[in-house]
Design a protein around this motif. Structure first.
Motif, short mmCIF file in Angstrom:
data_model
loop_
_atom_site.label_atom_id
_atom_site.label_comp_id
_atom_site.label_asym_id
_atom_site.label_seq_id
_atom_site.Cartn_x
_atom_site.Cartn_y
_atom_site.Cartn_z
N ASP A 134 35.99 42.14 46.38
CA ASP A 134 36.19 43.60 46.10
C ASP A 134 35.27 44.57 46.37
O ASP A 134 34.39 44.39 45.96
N ASP A 135 35.66 45.67 47.77
CA ASP A 135 34.92 46.62 47.87
C ASP A 135 34.57 47.67 46.77
O ASP A 135 34.06 48.41 46.63
N GLU A 136 35.54 47.48 45.89
CA GLU A 136 35.70 48.51 44.11
C GLU A 136 34.54 47.93 43.53
O GLU A 136 35.50 47.93 42.62
N ASP A 175 33.70 49.18 40.42
CA ASP A 175 34.30 49.64 39.20
C ASP A 175 35.72 48.42 38.55
O ASP A 175 35.33 47.18 38.23
N VAL A 176 36.26 47.78 39.92
CA VAL A 176 37.22 46.65 40.42
C VAL A 176 36.52 45.69 39.83
O VAL A 176 36.70 44.83 38.63
N ASP A 182 40.03 40.68 47.45
CA ASP A 182 40.64 41.62 47.49
C ASP A 182 41.67 41.41 49.25
O ASP A 182 41.16 41.33 49.54
N SER A 205 42.58 44.41 50.90
CA SER A 205 42.55 45.15 51.76
C SER A 205 40.87 45.56 51.24
O SER A 205 40.66 46.39 50.78
N PRO A 235 37.47 47.10 53.35
CA PRO A 235 36.94 47.86 55.37
C PRO A 235 36.20 46.33 55.84
O PRO A 235 35.49 45.89 55.55
N GLU A 236 36.32 46.79 57.47
CA GLU A 236 35.24 45.87 57.94
C GLU A 236 36.01 44.46 58.26
O GLU A 236 36.34 43.88 58.94
#
Lengths: 748, 137
Positions: free
Chosen positions: B12-14, B16-17, B56, B58, B60-61
């Motif tokens: 996941d790019d987030e 926190d998540v 995840d 969504s 980027p890249e």
């Protein structure tokens, strides 16, 4: 041949010559009748000389008596005329006395002509005598004629008359005339006394003389008279020559005055009280529209005065004639073609020693053009939509228009007592004012129009009025102050600013609607973290003790995620806020990262990669942060939209830099299809869009916002693929050292 | 580690998540490896890894679907569970077609997530056990 027969004709000839001379003089100067009288006296006296010769040469008593009657006639005429001569020459002597003695003499002459005998004797006998030098003569002897009493009364009265003339001349006080009167009267008196005395002595037989002594006695008088008259004639001729010279000088100077008067529009005139005649210069005649020549009476001139002004002119003229010495008046005249002229006359009243008015001298000016200019100035002043004041260096109001009274609630008279500082208090404190007041000469051209300033004025009732003040110096150290009430303009500006803000807000709301999925995602992430962390924490608790550290970390993360969600909400609320914010310094780089944060999810979803090229130490711009965010977000969304159909890489570049010393620029570059040259300007017009579902308001709103910040916005077609949009804003500070950092940003 | 116990590969790019989800999985006693982007995950995951991939959607890249495709291309047989912030139906269909076991929406309930992950892990273990049979198929 004896000495008498030689001398008497000589003396008679002299008298005759003098008489002829003065006859000629009289011919040249007819108005001087005393010259004629003198000529007659001299000729009569000359005739007398020849008559006396005949008396001496008489052979018989009858011849002697006949000659002596002629003698009496000639010298009688001379004696008759002498008092009249005096009267003519000096305008003096009592009239009654003159009439009496003239009457007496005429009576004696008439009696002498009417009587057959000699005037001296009723009966006469001749006694031969020998005079000195061997001259033979006759002495008459006989009864004395009672008429002689009248003759001698006449002579006595002449002496009284002479005394009266001398006394009167003495009273008049002219020393030269006094002298002349004394001399002439003395010579006449001498002649009367000697001639009369000798005659009496012979008549009453006291002495023996031939009664022929009148010739030398008369000649004495004639010589004195002719000497005096000759002196006068010479003097007056000289005087006349001198007068002639000064008259020509006067004429020259009059011509000069006339010329100057013509040029300056000044018309001199004078009024003579005795004749009621007005003498006017050609310019004055032209001014009052009177014929170029001909007599002008006071009433002709008053007839030109405008009916509405004539009563005032008459009254003032009457007052001046009654009491004052000079006055000035402005009035109108009506000339023959119906035209009205404004005339200003300055008048001086002349009086003699008794205070009786003799004349008025005046100069008149045609003030019509000045009045017209004045009227035009007044009309322009009154037509102006602004309050206009003419103030002196100290700010005291010299002139104010009706608009000024209306704006400030003071009457015109009250305004003229006030100073501009009372009405526009801030005005008097401005340093610019000193610049004008310290230099009495007109300010240089660059300063002629002072900048318009917005100030707060105060009305009479204390209500403040926003005004704009423009000052321009005029000649004479005065300032023309134009004060315009800008309440309406400010209201209009406020309203249009409100409308602009409302439109910007609507546009923002629409934009946020478009990016709702991105916003939902941005909120979803922290919510996901919070939920998962909470459930993990519950599990740690359920597992019993020993998980305190895990619990602490979990709760810390939950708080951080809550903060992050709060940030999103706060930004969203800011974007949705309607009211205007204060103008504040805005860091453009920070603005860019905030917007990128807000749109991050959409960028990811739309597969757009972002490159940020931000200049370090960028000067701050000044403005409404939210509106500037809106502009940038709008440009970013547009760029993404432009690249939506791209199969290849969708690359978005955001750049910030300073432009010159006083501008900050941010720009958004896409690699989409780009813009046609023709649409570079058109894209900012409302309802111009390439999108199927767009209203085409976004860029026009951006333009409105940027313009309201005093900035510029423009589009360019890139050298490479795509287009770029640029916004330049005025910066608040000087440009710092330029260090450009490049950072590949992945949207995280 | 992979051979010792099945592992949940969380991408996941987030951050926190990523931290929250891994904490939740660990609290349930699972092994978790976290990756902030798909490329790192692809580079590090072994062909024979046991466990499941929790992706995840969504990012980027390289988004979740691209990662799933790359896994298939390189022969990685880890069962895939998707997490997504927006329930995109097309993406869901595509993921299922590629063999995803579950398609979960954020925020996700713990039981739902753990159920899906455990099912995926079981599947992975089963696949690994009958590797021969799977390989023939």
């Amino acid at each position: 041949m004896n000495w008498i027969s030689v001398l008497w004709p000589l003396l008679g000839g002299m008298s005759l010559a003098l008489g002829l001379v003065y006859w000629v003089v009289w011919l040249r100067r007819r108005e001087q009748r005393h010259h004629l009288l003198f000529a007659v006296i001299a000729v009569a006296s000359a005739c007398g000389s020849f008559v006396e010769l005949r008396m001496l040469a008489a052979q018989t008593a009858a011849q002697f008596v006949a000659a002596s009657r002629l003698q009496h006639l000639t010298f009688g005429v001379a004696i008759l005329l002498l008092p009249i001569f005096l009267r003519e020459r000096f305008a003096a002597g009592r009239t009654g006395l003159l009439a009496t003695l003239t009457g007496l003499r005429l009576l004696v002459i008439a009696a002498s002509l009417g009587s057959a005998a000699s005037v001296h004797f009723t009966e006469v006998a001749l006694k031969p005598i020998e005079l000195p030098g061997g001259v033979a003569g006759w002495v008459p002897v006989g009864h004395v004629n009672p008429m002689m009493a009248f003759a001698y009364l006449n002579l006595v009265l002449i002496l009284v008359f002479l005394a009266g003339v001398v006394r009167e001349m003495h009273r008049r006080g002219d020393p030269l005339e006094q002298h002349r009167a004394r001399l002439i009267c003395a010579s006449i008196a001498a002649q009367v006394v000697i001639g009369g005395g000798m005659g009496a002595l012979v008549t009453w037989g006291v002495v023996d003389l031939p009664l022929v002594i009148n010739t030398p006695v008369f000649l004495l008088t004639i010589l004195v008279l002719s000497y005096q008259l000759g002196d006068e004639v010479l003097l007056s001729t000289r005087e006349r020559a001198r007068l002639g010279r000064s008259e020509s000088l006067l004429r020259e100077s009059e011509q000069g005055w006339e010329l100057a008067g013509q040029a300056a529009g000044i018309g001199p005139w004078s009024w003579d009280a005795r004749s009621n005649r007005v003498t006017l210069s050609p310019k004055a005649r032209e001014m009052f529209d009177l014929e170029p020549d001909g007599e002008v009476m006071l009433e002709d001139w008053l007839g030109r005065v405008h009916p509405e002004d004539v009563e005032g002119v008459r009254r003032q003229t009457r007052d001046a004639l009654a009491s004052r010495s000079s006055f000035e008046r402005d009035y109108r005249i009506l000339v023959r073609d119906g035209q009205v002229r404004w005339i200003t006359s300055r008048v001086r009243v002349e009086r003699d020693a008794d205070g009786t008015v003799t004349s008025m001298h005046g100069v008149s000016f045609d003030m019509t053009r000045v009045r017209h200019a004045d009227a035009m100035f007044r009309a322009a002043l009154e037509a102006a939509p602004d309050a206009i004041f003419l103030v002196d260096g100290e700010g005291r109001i010299q002139l104010a228009n009706a608009r000024a009274s209306l704006m400030f609630g003071f009457s015109n008279e009250e305004l003229l007592e006030l100073s501009l500082g009372t009405l526009v208090p801030e005005w008097s404190h401005r340093p610019e004012r000193r610049k004008y007041t310290s230099t009495p000469a007109p300010a240089p051209a660059v300063e002629r129009r002072a900048p318009t300033r917005e100030l707060l004025a105060r009305r009479r009732d204390g209500v403040p009025v926003p005004v704009e003040l423009a000052l321009s110096p005029v000649d004479g150290g005065l300032l023309l102050a134009s004060v315009s009430d800008i309440t309406e303009r400010l209201r209009g500006e406020h309203e249009s600013a409100q409308q602009r803000n409302e439109l910007a807000h609507l546009s923002r709301v629409a934009m946020i609607g478009e990016m709702s999925s991105s916003l939902a995602h941005e909120l979803n992430q922290p919510l996901t973290a919070i939920l998962s962390n909470s459930q993990a924490a519950l599990r740690f608790l359920a597992a019993g003790p020993g998980h305190e550290q895990d619990l602490r970390e979990t709760l810390t993360d939950i708080a951080a995620s809550g903060t992050r969600a709060g940030d999103v909400i706060r930004r969203l609320r800011a974007m949705l806020r309607k009211e205007e914010t204060e103008q504040e310094p805005v860091d453009i780089n920070q603005l860019i990262s905030e917007v990128m944060q807000l749109y991050r999810s959409d960028l990811i979803n739309r597969g757009v990669t972002v490159l940020q090229l931000l200049e370090n130490d960028l000067p701050e711009a000044v403005g409404d942060r939210v509106q500037l965010q809106q502009v940038l977000l709008n440009l970013v969304i547009n760029a993404c939209d432009a690249m939506a159909g791209l199969a290849g890489e969708r690359k978005l570049t955001i750049m910030s830099r300073s432009l010159g010393d006083d501008e900050v620029e941010f720009s958004v570059w896409d690699v989409g299809p780009g813009l046609a040259a023709s649409s570079l300007e058109k894209v900012f017009e409302p309802f111009v869009t390439s999108k199927q579902d767009g209203m085409g308001l976004g860029l026009s709103v951006c333009k409105t916002i940027v313009k309201s910040h005093g900035g510029r916005i423009w589009a360019e077609d890139n050298d490479g693929p795509g287009a770029s949009f640029h916004v330049a804003l005025p910066s608040s500070a000087r440009v710092g050292p330029r260090v450009v950092t490049t950072s590949a940003h992945d949207g995280g | 580690m992979e051979s010792a116990a099945p592992t949940v590969y969380l991408v996941d790019d987030e951050p926190d998540v990523l931290r929250a989800l891994s904490r939740l999985l660990r609290s349930d006693g699972l092994n978790v490896r976290t990756f902030e982007d798909g490329i790192t995950f692809i580079a590090q995951v072994g062909q024979d890894a046991i466990g499941c991939a929790l992706l995840d959607l969504s990012m980027p890249e390289l988004d979740g679907l691209a990662v799933q495709r790359l896994m298939a291309d390189m022969g990685c047989r880890l069962p895939v569970v998707f997490l997504t912030g927006n329930g995109d139906a097309i993406a869901r269909a595509e993921a299922m077609q590629l063999g995803a076991l579950a398609f979960l929406s954020k925020p996700v309930d713990a039981d739902e997530l753990l159920g899906a992950v455990r099912a995926a892990l079981a599947a992975s273990v089963a696949v690994h056990a009958s590797g021969q049979a799977e390989g023939v198929r």
